[in-house]
Write an enzyme that holds these catalytic residues in place. Structure first.
Site, mmCIF file in Angstrom:
data_model
loop_
_atom_site.group_PDB
_atom_site.id
_atom_site.type_symbol
_atom_site.label_atom_id
_atom_site.label_comp_id
_atom_site.label_asym_id
_atom_site.label_seq_id
_atom_site.Cartn_x
_atom_site.Cartn_y
_atom_site.Cartn_z
ATOM 1 C CG HIS A 32 -5.806 -8.127 -8.246
ATOM 2 N ND1 HIS A 32 -6.466 -8.822 -7.270
ATOM 3 C CD2 HIS A 32 -4.514 -8.137 -7.871
ATOM 4 C CE1 HIS A 32 -5.614 -9.226 -6.347
ATOM 5 N NE2 HIS A 32 -4.411 -8.820 -6.689
ATOM 6 C CE1 TYR A 87 -5.804 -10.267 -2.050
ATOM 7 C CE2 TYR A 87 -7.218 -8.341 -2.205
ATOM 8 C CZ TYR A 87 -6.021 -8.968 -2.459
ATOM 9 O OH TYR A 87 -5.041 -8.289 -3.128
#
Length: 230
Positions: A60, A2
């Protein structure tokens, strides 16, 4: 992934709030799966965020195959024991990935535990099998995209329930998530909506309304690695 670790770390430092009062999560990106790659990624994240530790580090997604997944978990366990992270977990793992990890933990005898499982969860994405697996083991379930990226805000069902309580469709969805026992992670950059998202503790959905919101639909608004990877 991100690209906000540095910004978050600096925000914490300049906030005036004690570090112990803030829960800081980061993730091991898909391209860093595997023992050595995960160790490097975690150390890099700590440097970038200018932190001594994270409160939670998640894998993730179940990329890379079995050897890479289990190697990454081993690296997280070592990082936890070294004080680099307080808790560890997974994101987007399917049942077969969870079973694989559970078997590894039992056989390794490393004493590790999956602290958190993070998934896209909302009334139009039925991950009840995964939720049941996690909650049966007292693993915290985090719900990302609990507002389905805003794609369901015009659903008549949400409007009808919201009208009864004087709440928005978003607030109804967040309340649903809370009553399911999840930790919802709504995202907004609009101050008024951020405040609105927090005003969900002064009403409670009935059992009937919770049943109505169990649509049984399986419509991810994000990717769905739970079924896409072996």
């Amino acid at each position: 992934m991100y690209r906000n670790e540095k910004a978050c770390g600096r925000a914490i430092a300049s906030s005036g709030i004690d570090r112990s009062e803030i829960f800081f999560t980061t993730k091991i990106p898909p391209e860093s799966m595997g023992y050595n790659a995960t160790k490097r990624a975690l150390d890099s994240s700590l440097r970038t965020a200018e932190q001594e530790y994270f409160d939670l580090v998640l894998l993730h997604a179940p990329y890379g195959g079995k050897e890479a997944r289990l190697g990454s978990w081993k690296a997280l366990v070592e990082a936890q024991k070294a004080g680099k992270t307080r808790s560890i977990g997974v994101s987007n793992y399917g049942i077969h990935h969870l079973d694989e990890l559970e078997e590894y933990i039992k056989s390794s005898g490393d004493g590790s535990k999956i602290d958190v499982g993070q998934y896209e969860l909302h009334p139009w994405l039925d991950h009840s099998d995964i939720v049941e697996w996690l909650q049966k083991r007292n693993i915290i379930v985090e719900a990302y995209s609990p507002l389905a990226h805003g794609t369901r805000m015009k659903e008549p069902l949400l409007a009808d329930i919201g009208k009864k309580y004087g709440k928005s469709p978003a607030q109804v969805m967040i309340r649903w998530s809370l009553q399911k026992g999840f930790v919802p992670l709504p995202k907004s950059v609009t101050p008024s909506r951020i405040q609105e998202n927090s005003e969900v503790f002064d009403f409670e959905l009935s059992d009937e309304e919770m049943k109505m919101l169990h649509t049984g639909e399986y419509s991810p608004t994000d990717w769905d690695p739970t079924v896409d990877f072996d």
